[in-house]
Enzyme design. Structure first.
Site, PDB file in Angstrom:
ATOM      1  N   ARG A   1       2.559   3.060   8.929  1.00  0.00           N
ATOM      2  CA  ARG A   1       1.834   3.857   9.934  1.00  0.00           C
ATOM      3  C   ARG A   1       2.778   4.562  10.911  1.00  0.00           C
ATOM      4  NH1 ARG A   1      -2.004  -0.227   8.996  1.00  0.00           N
ATOM      5  NH2 ARG A   1      -4.087   0.601   8.599  1.00  0.00           N
TER       6      ARG A   1
ATOM      7  N   ALA B   1       4.001   4.056   0.824  1.00  0.00           N
ATOM      8  CA  ALA B   1       4.749   4.612   1.961  1.00  0.00           C
ATOM      9  C   ALA B   1       5.841   3.597   2.319  1.00  0.00           C
ATOM     10  CB  ALA B   1       3.834   4.926   3.142  1.00  0.00           C
ATOM     11  N   LEU B   2       6.634   3.276   1.307  1.00  0.00           N
ATOM     12  CA  LEU B   2       7.552   2.137   1.394  1.00  0.00           C
ATOM     13  C   LEU B   2       8.692   2.393   2.383  1.00  0.00           C
ATOM     14  CD1 LEU B   2       7.775   1.180  -2.390  1.00  0.00           C
ATOM     15  CD2 LEU B   2       6.211   0.310  -0.636  1.00  0.00           C
TER      16      LEU B   2
ATOM     17  N   HIS C   1       9.431  -3.304   3.301  1.00  0.00           N
ATOM     18  CA  HIS C   1       8.963  -3.599   1.939  1.00  0.00           C
ATOM     19  C   HIS C   1      10.166  -3.978   1.059  1.00  0.00           C
ATOM     20  CE1 HIS C   1       5.687  -0.624   3.181  1.00  0.00           C
ATOM     21  NE2 HIS C   1       4.993  -1.694   2.851  1.00  0.00           N
TER      22      HIS C   1
ATOM     23  N   GLN D   1     -10.280  -2.625   2.527  1.00  0.00           N
ATOM     24  CA  GLN D   1      -9.759  -3.302   3.715  1.00  0.00           C
ATOM     25  C   GLN D   1      -9.693  -2.392   4.944  1.00  0.00           C
ATOM     26  OE1 GLN D   1      -5.855  -4.194   1.805  1.00  0.00           O
ATOM     27  NE2 GLN D   1      -5.022  -3.802   3.839  1.00  0.00           N
TER      28      GLN D   1
ATOM     29  N   GLN E   1       5.717 -11.439   7.547  1.00  0.00           N
ATOM     30  CA  GLN E   1       5.252 -12.056   8.802  1.00  0.00           C
ATOM     31  C   GLN E   1       4.674 -11.029   9.768  1.00  0.00           C
ATOM     32  OE1 GLN E   1       8.243 -14.225  11.255  1.00  0.00           O
ATOM     33  NE2 GLN E   1       6.901 -13.551  12.924  1.00  0.00           N
TER      34      GLN E   1
ATOM     35  N   MET F   1       0.842  -1.198   0.000  1.00  0.00           N
ATOM     36  CA  MET F   1       0.000   0.000   0.000  1.00  0.00           C
ATOM     37  C   MET F   1       0.880   1.252   0.000  1.00  0.00           C
ATOM     38  SD  MET F   1      -3.449  -0.917   1.992  1.00  0.00           S
ATOM     39  CE  MET F   1      -2.877  -0.719   3.643  1.00  0.00           C
TER      40      MET F   1
ATOM     41  N   GLN G   1      -2.786 -12.079   8.328  1.00  0.00           N
ATOM     42  CA  GLN G   1      -2.987 -11.846   6.892  1.00  0.00           C
ATOM     43  C   GLN G   1      -2.285 -12.936   6.072  1.00  0.00           C
ATOM     44  OE1 GLN G   1      -3.036  -7.840   4.951  1.00  0.00           O
ATOM     45  NE2 GLN G   1      -0.960  -8.382   4.403  1.00  0.00           N
TER      46      GLN G   1
END
Ligand code: AMP
Length: 281
Positions: free
Chosen positions: A189, A32-33, A37, A61, A150, A30, A155
């Site tokens: 976040r 904002a790497l 990532h 989601q 992980q 999503m 998820q």
């Protein structure tokens, strides 16, 4: 790196360049790497011949509209980051590309127990949204390998279940969680936390490690309640802190030495919701 905004163009490119022995690897994100990532991209590059990353902030989601509105967006920076990482293709769709109609948005996935606990319980509808976006992305990219973190433990199990439901051949590679030196799991976040909040946020992982180190056959509930009071004193609002079997997330309170277990936590620090987990093998 080639950037595609339209699914039709990406599909066409992939079909034209379809070398039957070349392995395609896919890293959905999503944006904002961060280095977490990047570790997935690196893993993908070592295991496959073509690395495809997607950036799409999936509205379906988010069960909390404010969380969606405040989700960090840093596309220009992300593109530079991906170019440096050696990613081959970036898929950067808008909502119409992923959800051209209501059917592609509202399909129901039978996830059973997995959807009733932990993230499923506290974020109603979240995993339905995850499954919708992943199914639609898989239909476009059709990868041989899918790389996931992980960090989002539940998820990972949901996506494994989805691959089974869809009867796909795609192999899943679960990559370890990348952390700051103080243990805080890297997360998009975290951009919403200031430096002192980040320091407090690292307590979450530190408490999980403490529980792991002090765990005996039957003291989990005592350790859990100590950790919760400690974290609440520092301003966290805990949603859950649980011990579960790592294969299916069946919740347990006692250790079975033959089972691989995982401790999972979700908590708000001010407005920001954080999750983390540690494995106990
Ligand atoms: P997101 O952009 O948050 O949807 O994450 C995209 C992918 O990166 C998911 O498979 C995440 O589990 C994974 N990921 C997120 N944070 C980390 C991290 N700190 N370390 C490793 N993988 C991560």
């Amino acid at each position: 790196m080639i950037i595609f905004k339209h699914s039709g163009d990406l599909r066409y490119y992939l079909s034209r360049n379809n070398n039957s022995t070349a392995l395609k690897g896919f890293v959905p994100t999503m944006g904002a790497l961060h280095e977490g990532h990047l570790s997935l991209i690196e893993q993908c590059k070592t295991q496959t011949d073509l690395t495809i990353c997607s950036i799409f902030v999936n509205p379906t989601q988010f069960n909390n509209p404010t969380d969606f509105e405040k989700y960090p967006i840093t596309v220009e920076k992300d593109i530079t980051f991906l170019e440096k990482s050696g990613c081959d293709i970036l898929f950067l769709p808008d909502e119409k590309e992923i959800y051209p109609d209501n059917a592609s948005r509202n399909k129901y996935f039978e996830l059973g127990y997995l959807e009733t606990i932990l993230e499923g319980k506290f974020r109603p509808g979240h995993f339905q949204g995850v499954c919708s976006v992943i199914e639609n992305l898989l239909n476009i990219v059709n990868p041989d390998y899918l790389f996931i973190g992980q960090k989002d433990f539940q998820q990972c199990l949901v996506i494994k279940e989805l691959i089974t439901l869809l009867q796909r051949e795609t192999k899943i590679v679960v990559c370890p969680t990348l952390r700051e030196a103080n243990g805080l799991a890297l997360s998009s976040r975290n951009l919403r936390l200031n430096d002192s909040e980040k320091l407090v946020a690292s307590e979450l992982y530190q408490r999980l490690v403490q529980i792991k180190n002090q765990l005996t056959i039957s003291n989990f509930l005592i350790l859990k309640s100590k950790a919760i009071s400690y974290l609440e004193d520092r301003g966290f609002k805990i949603e859950y802190l649980e011990l579960a079997k790592s294969k299916n997330l069946e919740l347990v309170t006692k250790i079975d030495l033959n089972e691989s277990l995982v401790i999972l936590v979700a908590a708000f620090l001010n407005e920001v919701r954080l999750i983390d987990n540690v494995l106990i093998n």
